[in-house]
Design an enzyme around this catalytic site. Structure first.
Site, PDB file in Angstrom:
ATOM      1  N   HIS A   1      17.639 -10.335  35.412  1.00 57.75           N
ATOM      2  CA  HIS A   1      18.722  -9.389  35.739  1.00 57.75           C
ATOM      3  C   HIS A   1      18.153  -8.035  36.161  1.00 57.75           C
ATOM      4  O   HIS A   1      18.558  -7.461  37.175  1.00 57.75           O
ATOM      5  CB  HIS A   1      19.641  -9.207  34.533  1.00 57.75           C
ATOM      6  CG  HIS A   1      20.431 -10.418  34.194  1.00 57.75           C
ATOM      7  ND1 HIS A   1      21.487 -10.852  34.950  1.00 57.75           N
ATOM      8  CD2 HIS A   1      20.314 -11.304  33.171  1.00 57.75           C
ATOM      9  CE1 HIS A   1      22.001 -11.943  34.412  1.00 57.75           C
ATOM     10  NE2 HIS A   1      21.303 -12.245  33.334  1.00 57.75           N
TER      11      HIS A   1
ATOM     12  N   ARG B   1       2.449 -11.248  -2.838  1.00 58.17           N
ATOM     13  CA  ARG B   1       3.649 -10.756  -2.158  1.00 58.17           C
ATOM     14  C   ARG B   1       3.944 -11.682  -0.986  1.00 58.17           C
ATOM     15  O   ARG B   1       3.034 -12.346  -0.476  1.00 58.17           O
ATOM     16  CB  ARG B   1       3.455  -9.317  -1.657  1.00 58.17           C
ATOM     17  CG  ARG B   1       2.364  -9.180  -0.609  1.00 58.17           C
ATOM     18  CD  ARG B   1       2.338  -7.775  -0.009  1.00 58.17           C
ATOM     19  NE  ARG B   1       1.848  -6.804  -0.942  1.00 58.17           N
ATOM     20  CZ  ARG B   1       0.556  -6.470  -1.085  1.00 58.17           C
ATOM     21  NH1 ARG B   1      -0.370  -7.067  -0.354  1.00 58.17           N
ATOM     22  NH2 ARG B   1       0.186  -5.542  -1.934  1.00 58.17           N
TER      23      ARG B   1
ATOM     24  N   GLU C   1      -3.979 -11.048  -3.515  1.00 61.55           N
ATOM     25  CA  GLU C   1      -5.271 -10.427  -3.782  1.00 61.55           C
ATOM     26  C   GLU C   1      -5.929 -11.213  -4.925  1.00 61.55           C
ATOM     27  O   GLU C   1      -5.259 -11.637  -5.871  1.00 61.55           O
ATOM     28  CB  GLU C   1      -5.100  -8.953  -4.147  1.00 61.55           C
ATOM     29  CG  GLU C   1      -4.546  -8.131  -2.987  1.00 61.55           C
ATOM     30  CD  GLU C   1      -4.368  -6.664  -3.318  1.00 61.55           C
ATOM     31  OE1 GLU C   1      -4.989  -6.191  -4.300  1.00 61.55           O
ATOM     32  OE2 GLU C   1      -3.593  -5.997  -2.613  1.00 61.55           O
TER      33      GLU C   1
ATOM     34  N   THR D   1      -2.587   2.788  -6.734  1.00 54.83           N
ATOM     35  CA  THR D   1      -3.243   1.948  -7.734  1.00 54.83           C
ATOM     36  C   THR D   1      -4.498   2.678  -8.209  1.00 54.83           C
ATOM     37  O   THR D   1      -5.196   3.301  -7.403  1.00 54.83           O
ATOM     38  CB  THR D   1      -3.623   0.580  -7.136  1.00 54.83           C
ATOM     39  OG1 THR D   1      -2.435  -0.180  -6.925  1.00 54.83           O
ATOM     40  CG2 THR D   1      -4.549  -0.195  -8.066  1.00 54.83           C
TER      41      THR D   1
ATOM     42  N   GLN E   1      -2.561 -10.084  -7.454  1.00 55.61           N
ATOM     43  CA  GLN E   1      -1.339  -9.625  -6.792  1.00 55.61           C
ATOM     44  C   GLN E   1      -0.839 -10.718  -5.864  1.00 55.61           C
ATOM     45  O   GLN E   1      -1.624 -11.485  -5.307  1.00 55.61           O
ATOM     46  CB  GLN E   1      -1.601  -8.341  -5.988  1.00 55.61           C
ATOM     47  CG  GLN E   1      -0.342  -7.671  -5.470  1.00 55.61           C
ATOM     48  CD  GLN E   1      -0.620  -6.239  -5.019  1.00 55.61           C
ATOM     49  OE1 GLN E   1      -1.231  -5.468  -5.739  1.00 55.61           O
ATOM     50  NE2 GLN E   1      -0.170  -5.905  -3.832  1.00 55.61           N
TER      51      GLN E   1
ATOM     52  N   GLY F   1       0.778  -1.232   0.000  1.00 54.13           N
ATOM     53  CA  GLY F   1       0.000   0.000   0.000  1.00 54.13           C
ATOM     54  C   GLY F   1       0.806   1.276   0.000  1.00 54.13           C
ATOM     55  O   GLY F   1       0.245   2.354   0.177  1.00 54.13           O
TER      56      GLY F   1
END
Length: 923
Positions: free
Chosen positions: A876, A328, A313, A151, A326, A147
């Protein structure tokens, strides 16, 4: 739409296009053309090559972008962005706006216009298309940039397409894209933008598909969100979509949540889109089981092709055909452990790195060191370790962090009884996650006998003479302390390398330390502090109602024999000496403690140009404690003696403390007196029941104070050894660099021990180092590290409804909850610090940190309180906070994200709560 989108026409043997082509058909692009076509186009081309359904289209390559924008003067913008800090959002925004203006004003060359016209015309007369940005720094395995660029949907006509292309080019320079790249360290001069033009799918329903569950990490679950119309409504978050989770193995729908889907986005005749309100759409799912199965199968095929889980997508047209628009990689998934024993079923891995307070990745050499250490431990416990350099079977790596296989622990009744209780005091949230897995039938108890465990522990305990050590500590505690001191002297002597050793002999020396000398440290010393805490618990039982945690905790204040607090107080003493010397104090008063200012102080120290009090005092401190560091369990991290910048910054913090009553040495002495007084009160309370009970309580608490502080000593000695190993590896790195096998001496820390030996025999290692450095840099950006990880990728903590032990009512009121660590309350400004090196902590501020190791603790001396995301009451940070008497709460989920620097917070170290207050004026 009057024409179906249709996949790109298959070609038997397409002729390769020139690499500098302006336009490429999608079926001709792939990962090898990433610099020319960008991530989105490359992935679409890969989908086509895998035979998956993708709408026809073309890609306008990055060469078109560069030719159009080269006269636009973007070099000046690149220079401006490089000089702007990643957190300077207004500065980045100004540079981004300038870049967008320049790009939109640039004239598009005639041959580029003609190339777009021809490719668009080939899709059909006035074909409706989607015009999508495809950046070279986008849809990558380590950063999806989802994004970040624009687009445009349902673009009709050539003029509209060319205008959309211009807008896509300009979107490379949106504020969000510029900021995202800056935060990931991607140079602006290296990015360019291609544009994908595809025929539109007239979608009846569309959405997104994750081939692995991005919330839980489960690799065998597909997650599908869907809504009527174009997928933009789902991607943009404009609707509450239908949500489905599908088991990839059985095709079973595991979860079905129907959204209200109050609107859909539809293409309009002539171009553009419109929003249409829907009535009653929320009652019915927009996908049936057959469509879910078809989507899951397509997603699985894409995942197999790319070799990694994918975020896709998709759209289903009016004829029921499914299209992928799409793909990715899912970059948020935590990597699966390496060297998994899948044949044994699902495994449970605990992150040892986090248990040690380390959120950052380890260098390759740091990982190699721990493989050899772990092998030495396993062999001492009579486990088989075929290849020590590979580590024992329970050792795995994931995301360049250390994990250990705890499956046998969960399947053992003894393991279930002991290990979570240890984590209750070391890292309480990990204990809660482990207990959560007790109900999982995959990890049902298969071993109830203690003999199997004793068979491995007994040889170690016998070899280290643990029973003798415990008896000595009970009846001759001073002798036990002297024995521990003598062990340290012998251990340090064993770390010395013989003079004149060759590089190969130095490497032999390194492997001897890691494989033989280190292991005895823990069983030789740890029984003493373990006995101390056991006796504290015994005193509590003897006291009965008078021995609750609130009564016993003050006994642990101002403990003697703690090397970490001794180190911090030594540094405070050095600050006091500097304060008393006008010339030395002036050095810090006039210094600017940014990176440049601190570097200048370091230069002056190395050139012996600082005033005598600073020069000799710092040298003396480093001669004793210079082996320590932040993230010190990683041998690849510089020690303070390598780079004293952090210590100089801490000294500057100390010199800003003006209230003598708040001086850490006075607070420590006061805490020790209070602890002794509390011991007397508790013994008196026990004496009301019997004189013997009083004597036993007094003796138990005396030994608690003598031995509990030794908890830090094993790690101290281990870090001494790691510093010695680092010194030898640096010498080996210098030899390898001089021989041309690596570029810089520090490159040796991006090798492992076997590779370093290969380098000494003549093997060039430049490519290995470059790959490792890139992978390490990527992992440095990872913030969320799972405490427990299953071999199928599941993060069990993500399955819990809220953090372990969290109070829903308190959460609703904005109160953050964690584990009480050091009693007391403090209200002050918060200071969120992710890395202590160079950090500024004003006196009295409350330190908020992801975790801490001893390298952080010098900051505690001037802190008004402590909040940590990690840790338990005996980690610690908690131990040191108690000794300094500062209120502390540990194990607070997402504290560094939820708390804002400068805002007032109230820490209640007894209740384990953090209450955010109002921000100061001006926020």
């Amino acid at each position: 739409m009057e024409q179906p989108p249709g996949p790109a026409a298959p070609q038997q043997e397409p002729q390769p296009e020139p690499r500098h082509a302006l336009v490429l058909a999608l079926e001709l692009v792939g990962a090898e053309l990433l610099p020319d076509v960008g991530g989105k186009a490359a992935n679409l081309g890969e989908l086509l090559q895998a035979g998956l359904p993708v709408p026809a289209g073309f890609c306008l390559t990055t060469h078109a972008y560069r030719r159009t924008t080269s006269p636009a003067g973007l070099d000046a913008v690149h220079a401006g962005l490089v000089s702007t800090a990643p957190d300077d959002l207004p500065g980045l925004a100004r540079q981004a706006a300038d870049a967008r203006r320049r790009v939109l004003a640039a004239a598009v060359p005639a041959d580029i216009v003609e190339a777009v016209r021809n490719a668009y015309t080939a899709l059909g007369p006035d074909a409706p298309v989607a015009v999508r940005s495809s950046a070279t720094a986008e849809d990558l395995p380590f950063a999806s940039f989802a994004g970040q660029q624009d687009t445009f949907l349902n673009v009709v006509g050539f003029d509209a397409v060319l205008a959309a292309v211009r807008q896509c080019w300009a979107s490379l320079w949106t504020d969000r894209a510029v900021s995202y790249r800056a935060s990931h360290g991607i140079s602006p001069s290296t990015v360019a933008l291609a544009v994908v033009v595809q025929r539109m799918v007239d979608a009846a329903v569309a959405g997104v598909l994750f081939t692995a569950n991005p919330v839980t990490g489960r690799r065998h679950e597909a997650v599908i969100d869907a809504s009527p119309g174009l997928g933009e409504s789902v991607v943009s978050g404009a609707v509450n979509p239908d949500h489905f989770v599908v088991d990839s193995g059985t095709q079973t729908v595991l979860e079905r949540r129907i959204g209200n889907k109050g609107m859909e986005i539809r293409p309009m005749p002539g171009g553009g889109t419109e929003r249409i309100e829907l009535s009653g759409a929320g009652s019915q799912p927009c996908l049936d089981d057959a469509q879910l199965a078809a989507l899951e199968l397509l997603g699985r095929r894409a995942e197999v092709h790319f070799g990694a889980p994918q975020d896709l997508e998709w759209a289903i047209d009016g004829g029921g055909e499914v299209w992928l628009t799409q793909s990715r990689p899912i970059t948020t998934l935590y990597p699966l452990p390496e060297r998994q024993r899948i044949r044994d079923g699902t495994r449970v891995y605990l992150c040892f790195s986090l248990a040690q307070g380390l959120t950052r990745p380890l260098t390759p050499m740091g990982l190699a060191v721990f493989r050899l250490i772990a092998s030495s431990v396993a062999r001492a416990a009579h486990f088989d370790v075929p290849v020590p350099h590979d580590g024992p079977a329970p050792y795995v790596q994931a995301g360049q962090r250390l994990f250990f296989d705890l499956t046998p622990v969960l399947r053992s009744a003894i393991g279930r009884a002991i290990v979570p209780r240890v984590f209750d005091v070391m890292e309480a949230r990990s204990a809660a996650v482990l207990r959560q897995l007790f109900a999982d039938p995959r990890f049902a108890v298969t071993s109830r006998s203690p003999w199997r465990l004793l068979r491995h522990i007994a040889p170690v305990a016998t070899r280290a003479r643990v029973p003798e050590s415990l008896l000595r500590a009970l009846f001759r505690p001073e002798a036990a302390l002297r024995r521990a001191e003598r062990f340290g002297e012998r251990f340090r002597a064993a770390l010395v390398v013989p003079a004149g050793s060759t590089p190969a002999q130095r490497l032999d020396h390194v492997e001897r330390i890691l494989g033989q000398e280190l292991f005895p440290v823990v069983p030789s010393i740890l029984p003493l502090p373990a006995l101390g805490f056991a006796l504290l618990a015994a005193a509590g039982r003897l006291l009965g109602p008078d021995g609750g945690p609130g009564a016993l905790q003050p006994v642990l204040r101002g403990l003697p024999n703690n090397v970490t607090t001794e180190m911090d107080l030594a540094l405070w003493q050095l600050a006091s000496v500097i304060r008393a010397d006008a010339g030395s104090a002036a050095v810090f008063e006039g210094a600017v403690f940014d990176e440049t200012g601190v570097s200048e102080l370091v230069r002056r120290y190395r050139a012996r140009e600082l005033p005598a009090a600073v020069q000799s005092g710092l040298a003396g401190f480093l001669s004793r404690y210079g082996h320590r560091a932040v993230a010190e369990i990683d041998v690849g991290m510089p020690r303070w003696s390598d780079d004293p910048a952090h210590i100089l910054g801490v000294l500057a913090n100390y010199l800003r403390l003006e209230d003598p009553g708040q001086a850490p040495d006075r607070q420590f002495s006061r805490a020790a007196r209070d602890a002794e007084a509390q011991m007397g009160r508790l013994a008196a309370a026990a004496g009301k029941r019997s004189r013997l009970r009083a004597a036993l309580v007094q003796a138990a608490l005396k030994r608690t104070r003598m031995f509990a502080g030794l908890r830090e000593l094993p790690k101290y000695h281990i870090v001494e050894a790691l510093a010695a190993v680092r010194g030898q590896l640096q010498a080996i790195g210098t030899e390898l660099a001089a021989a041309g096998r690596i570029t810089d001496a520090d490159d040796v820390f991006f090798l492992d021990l076997v590779e370093a030996r290969d380098g000494l025999t003549g093997k060039p290692l430049h490519d290995v180092v470059a790959q490792r450095r890139d992978a390490y840099a990527q992992e440095l950006g990872r913030r969320r590290i799972p405490r427990v990880l299953l071999s199928d990728g599941t993060e069990p903590e993500a399955l819990q409804n809220g953090a372990a032990g969290a109070d829903p009512g308190a959460a609703a009121a904005g109160v953050l909850t964690g584990t009480p660590a050091s009693a007391g309350t403090a209200t002050a400004a918060a200071r969120v610090i992710l890395d202590p090196r160079g950090a500024q902590l004003e006196p009295g501020e409350i330190l908020v940190a992801p975790s801490t190791d001893p390298g952080w603790t010098p900051l505690f001396l001037t802190a008004g309180g402590l909040v940590m995301e990690m840790g338990g009451p005996n980690s610690h940070g908690a131990v040191v906070a108690r000794e300094y008497g500062i209120p502390a709460v540990v194990g607070v989920p997402d504290a560094t994200s939820l708390i804002v620097t400068g805002h007032s917070i109230t820490v209640d170290g007894a209740a384990g709560t953090v209450v955010p207050g109002a921000p100061p004026a001006g926020y």
